[in-house]
Motif scaffolding. Structure first.
Motif, PDB file in Angstrom:
ATOM      1  N   GLY A  42      38.890  54.362   7.874  1.00  0.00           N
ATOM      2  CA  GLY A  42      40.069  54.231   7.023  1.00  0.00           C
ATOM      3  C   GLY A  42      39.913  54.828   5.640  1.00  0.00           C
ATOM      4  O   GLY A  42      38.897  55.402   5.285  1.00  0.00           O
ATOM      5  N   ASP A  43      40.981  54.625   4.846  1.00  0.00           N
ATOM      6  CA  ASP A  43      41.066  55.213   3.514  1.00  0.00           C
ATOM      7  C   ASP A  43      41.161  54.163   2.412  1.00  0.00           C
ATOM      8  O   ASP A  43      41.538  54.466   1.295  1.00  0.00           O
ATOM      9  N   GLY A  44      40.860  52.902   2.742  1.00  0.00           N
ATOM     10  CA  GLY A  44      40.962  51.815   1.776  1.00  0.00           C
ATOM     11  C   GLY A  44      42.173  50.934   2.009  1.00  0.00           C
ATOM     12  O   GLY A  44      42.247  49.830   1.491  1.00  0.00           O
ATOM     13  N   GLY A  45      43.127  51.412   2.807  1.00  0.00           N
ATOM     14  CA  GLY A  45      44.320  50.630   3.110  1.00  0.00           C
ATOM     15  C   GLY A  45      44.107  49.715   4.304  1.00  0.00           C
ATOM     16  O   GLY A  45      42.985  49.570   4.801  1.00  0.00           O
ATOM     17  N   PRO A  46      45.177  49.090   4.793  1.00  0.00           N
ATOM     18  CA  PRO A  46      45.060  48.198   5.951  1.00  0.00           C
ATOM     19  C   PRO A  46      44.376  48.890   7.127  1.00  0.00           C
ATOM     20  O   PRO A  46      44.631  50.055   7.415  1.00  0.00           O
ATOM     21  N   GLY A  47      43.480  48.157   7.773  1.00  0.00           N
ATOM     22  CA  GLY A  47      42.714  48.693   8.896  1.00  0.00           C
ATOM     23  C   GLY A  47      41.411  49.345   8.489  1.00  0.00           C
ATOM     24  O   GLY A  47      40.568  49.625   9.339  1.00  0.00           O
ATOM     25  N   SER A  48      41.210  49.580   7.193  1.00  0.00           N
ATOM     26  CA  SER A  48      39.935  50.148   6.736  1.00  0.00           C
ATOM     27  C   SER A  48      38.835  49.144   6.985  1.00  0.00           C
ATOM     28  O   SER A  48      39.011  47.937   6.799  1.00  0.00           O
ATOM     29  N   ARG A  49      37.693  49.653   7.419  1.00  0.00           N
ATOM     30  CA  ARG A  49      36.561  48.783   7.737  1.00  0.00           C
ATOM     31  C   ARG A  49      35.341  49.193   6.929  1.00  0.00           C
ATOM     32  O   ARG A  49      35.149  50.372   6.639  1.00  0.00           O
ATOM     33  N   TYR A  50      34.528  48.174   6.624  1.00  0.00           N
ATOM     34  CA  TYR A  50      33.356  48.376   5.795  1.00  0.00           C
ATOM     35  C   TYR A  50      32.162  47.643   6.381  1.00  0.00           C
ATOM     36  O   TYR A  50      32.311  46.588   6.998  1.00  0.00           O
ATOM     37  N   ALA A  51      30.984  48.201   6.140  1.00  0.00           N
ATOM     38  CA  ALA A  51      29.723  47.521   6.446  1.00  0.00           C
ATOM     39  C   ALA A  51      29.109  47.161   5.096  1.00  0.00           C
ATOM     40  O   ALA A  51      28.880  48.035   4.262  1.00  0.00           O
ATOM     41  N   LEU A  52      28.870  45.880   4.881  1.00  0.00           N
ATOM     42  CA  LEU A  52      28.311  45.384   3.629  1.00  0.00           C
ATOM     43  C   LEU A  52      26.915  44.837   3.913  1.00  0.00           C
ATOM     44  O   LEU A  52      26.777  43.833   4.611  1.00  0.00           O
ATOM     45  N   ARG A  53      25.890  45.504   3.388  1.00  0.00           N
ATOM     46  CA  ARG A  53      24.503  45.107   3.654  1.00  0.00           C
ATOM     47  C   ARG A  53      24.002  44.222   2.525  1.00  0.00           C
ATOM     48  O   ARG A  53      23.893  44.655   1.376  1.00  0.00           O
ATOM     49  N   PHE A  54      23.723  42.972   2.858  1.00  0.00           N
ATOM     50  CA  PHE A  54      23.223  41.986   1.913  1.00  0.00           C
ATOM     51  C   PHE A  54      21.726  41.781   2.114  1.00  0.00           C
ATOM     52  O   PHE A  54      21.237  41.852   3.241  1.00  0.00           O
ATOM     53  N   ALA A  55      21.015  41.499   1.027  1.00  0.00           N
ATOM     54  CA  ALA A  55      19.592  41.168   1.107  1.00  0.00           C
ATOM     55  C   ALA A  55      19.330  40.017   0.147  1.00  0.00           C
ATOM     56  O   ALA A  55      19.737  40.059  -1.021  1.00  0.00           O
ATOM     57  N   TRP A  56      18.671  39.003   0.663  1.00  0.00           N
ATOM     58  CA  TRP A  56      18.304  37.852  -0.135  1.00  0.00           C
ATOM     59  C   TRP A  56      17.023  37.268   0.437  1.00  0.00           C
ATOM     60  O   TRP A  56      16.889  37.132   1.657  1.00  0.00           O
ATOM     61  N   TRP A  57      16.102  36.961  -0.429  1.00  0.00           N
ATOM     62  CA  TRP A  57      14.828  36.388  -0.043  1.00  0.00           C
ATOM     63  C   TRP A  57      14.174  37.325   0.959  1.00  0.00           C
ATOM     64  O   TRP A  57      13.948  38.482   0.655  1.00  0.00           O
ATOM     65  N   LYS A  58      13.866  36.865   2.181  1.00  0.00           N
ATOM     66  CA  LYS A  58      13.255  37.712   3.207  1.00  0.00           C
ATOM     67  C   LYS A  58      14.267  38.132   4.258  1.00  0.00           C
ATOM     68  O   LYS A  58      13.892  38.602   5.324  1.00  0.00           O
ATOM     69  N   LEU A  59      15.535  37.981   3.953  1.00  0.00           N
ATOM     70  CA  LEU A  59      16.590  38.216   4.935  1.00  0.00           C
ATOM     71  C   LEU A  59      17.468  39.396   4.553  1.00  0.00           C
ATOM     72  O   LEU A  59      17.722  39.633   3.371  1.00  0.00           O
ATOM     73  N   THR A  60      17.927  40.101   5.547  1.00  0.00           N
ATOM     74  CA  THR A  60      18.972  41.101   5.361  1.00  0.00           C
ATOM     75  C   THR A  60      20.044  40.828   6.412  1.00  0.00           C
ATOM     76  O   THR A  60      19.759  40.321   7.498  1.00  0.00           O
ATOM     77  N   TYR A  61      21.271  41.170   6.056  1.00  0.00           N
ATOM     78  CA  TYR A  61      22.393  40.940   6.962  1.00  0.00           C
ATOM     79  C   TYR A  61      23.481  41.945   6.624  1.00  0.00           C
ATOM     80  O   TYR A  61      23.763  42.206   5.453  1.00  0.00           O
ATOM     81  N   THR A  62      24.103  42.507   7.646  1.00  0.00           N
ATOM     82  CA  THR A  62      25.228  43.410   7.441  1.00  0.00           C
ATOM     83  C   THR A  62      26.494  42.736   7.919  1.00  0.00           C
ATOM     84  O   THR A  62      26.639  42.421   9.104  1.00  0.00           O
ATOM     85  N   ALA A  63      27.389  42.473   6.972  1.00  0.00           N
ATOM     86  CA  ALA A  63      28.698  41.902   7.291  1.00  0.00           C
ATOM     87  C   ALA A  63      29.660  43.044   7.584  1.00  0.00           C
ATOM     88  O   ALA A  63      29.582  44.113   6.967  1.00  0.00           O
ATOM     89  N   ARG A  64      30.546  42.825   8.498  1.00  0.00           N
ATOM     90  CA  ARG A  64      31.590  43.807   8.836  1.00  0.00           C
ATOM     91  C   ARG A  64      32.915  43.237   8.362  1.00  0.00           C
ATOM     92  O   ARG A  64      33.309  42.139   8.750  1.00  0.00           O
ATOM     93  N   SER A  65      33.609  43.969   7.493  1.00  0.00           N
ATOM     94  CA  SER A  65      34.876  43.478   6.959  1.00  0.00           C
ATOM     95  C   SER A  65      35.984  44.486   7.222  1.00  0.00           C
ATOM     96  O   SER A  65      35.731  45.661   7.492  1.00  0.00           O
ATOM     97  N   GLU A  66      37.200  43.991   7.127  1.00  0.00           N
ATOM     98  CA  GLU A  66      38.381  44.819   7.340  1.00  0.00           C
ATOM     99  C   GLU A  66      39.447  44.458   6.314  1.00  0.00           C
ATOM    100  O   GLU A  66      39.686  43.275   6.051  1.00  0.00           O
ATOM    101  N   VAL A  67      40.069  45.470   5.738  1.00  0.00           N
ATOM    102  CA  VAL A  67      41.229  45.254   4.881  1.00  0.00           C
ATOM    103  C   VAL A  67      42.393  44.936   5.810  1.00  0.00           C
ATOM    104  O   VAL A  67      42.689  45.710   6.727  1.00  0.00           O
ATOM    105  N   THR A  68      43.025  43.793   5.593  1.00  0.00           N
ATOM    106  CA  THR A  68      44.116  43.386   6.486  1.00  0.00           C
ATOM    107  C   THR A  68      45.493  43.703   5.932  1.00  0.00           C
ATOM    108  O   THR A  68      46.432  43.893   6.698  1.00  0.00           O
ATOM    109  N   ASP A  69      45.609  43.768   4.605  1.00  0.00           N
ATOM    110  CA  ASP A  69      46.902  44.075   4.003  1.00  0.00           C
ATOM    111  C   ASP A  69      46.686  44.455   2.548  1.00  0.00           C
ATOM    112  O   ASP A  69      45.729  43.995   1.915  1.00  0.00           O
ATOM    113  N   VAL A  70      47.555  45.279   2.029  1.00  0.00           N
ATOM    114  CA  VAL A  70      47.555  45.602   0.604  1.00  0.00           C
ATOM    115  C   VAL A  70      49.000  45.627   0.122  1.00  0.00           C
ATOM    116  O   VAL A  70      49.910  45.960   0.874  1.00  0.00           O
ATOM    117  N   GLU A  71      49.172  45.235  -1.122  1.00  0.00           N
ATOM    118  CA  GLU A  71      50.462  45.338  -1.806  1.00  0.00           C
ATOM    119  C   GLU A  71      50.174  45.918  -3.190  1.00  0.00           C
ATOM    120  O   GLU A  71      50.054  45.172  -4.165  1.00  0.00           O
TER     121      GLU A  71
END
Length: 180
Positions: A42-71
């Motif tokens: 996507g282009d940042g609008g509805p339906g755009s998807r992102y992979a967000l890589r978090f790291a804390w302590w000894k852990l890493t995790y990739t969250a998958r998010s989606e823009v559902t609506d914009v106004e």
């Protein structure tokens, strides 16, 4: 369902605040625990998807998010796609009149609010590889404590970048934790 709401006043035009906030890959600069944000669709609008890589302590995790609506320029809604039920939004509300405590050089402004609702109990323990003898409940409890602190840090750093200066930022924080 847990809820966290952080809001503050920003002294830029609502359109400028919106364009700043819709640029999700920029967020990695503000977070202590967010290492990388990649747009996967996507282009940042509805339906755009992102992979967000978090790291804390000894852990890493990739969250998958989606823009559902914009106004534009008042709202950006999103949700997490797997491992935990979570959704949230950025809301931008223009001022009719500047608040009395606005900086002397401010001519426009808006209230910016970050809101997230999540069900900590929906977190999937199999999505994180834990070190031996570390329980998922322990990690979840520790992370829950960091959520408010991290949200505040992100908002403060984003305001400084958006306005182009450091200043004391007054935050209004509301937490509602059903699980505690």
């Amino acid at each position: 369902m847990d809820e966290l709401v952080v809001s503050t006043d920003v002294y830029v035009a609502p359109e400028e605040a919106y364009e700043f906030l819709v640029d999700l890959p920029r967020y990695e600069r503000y977070s202590e625990y967010l290492d990388r944000v990649s747009r996967t669709h996507g282009d940042g609008g509805p339906g755009s998807r992102y992979a967000l890589r978090f790291a804390w302590w000894k852990l890493t995790y990739t969250a998958r998010s989606e823009v559902t609506d914009v106004e534009p320029p008042t709202r950006i809604d999103w949700r997490i796609l797997k491992d935990i039920r979570a959704r949230g939004s950025w809301r931008i509300e223009p001022f009719d009149d500047l608040p009395a405590d606005a900086p002397d050089d401010a001519t426009v402004g808006c209230r910016v609010t970050f809101e997230v609702r999540f069900d900590a109990e929906s977190a999937d323990a199999s999505s994180v590889s834990l070190p031996p003898l570390v329980s998922f409940d322990w990690v979840l409890d520790k992370v829950r404590g960091l959520v408010t602190e991290e949200a505040e840090r992100v908002v403060r750093r984003a305001v400084a970048d958006l306005e182009g200066r450091d200043r004391e930022v007054t935050l209004v924080v509301r937490e509602d934790t059903d699980a505690v």
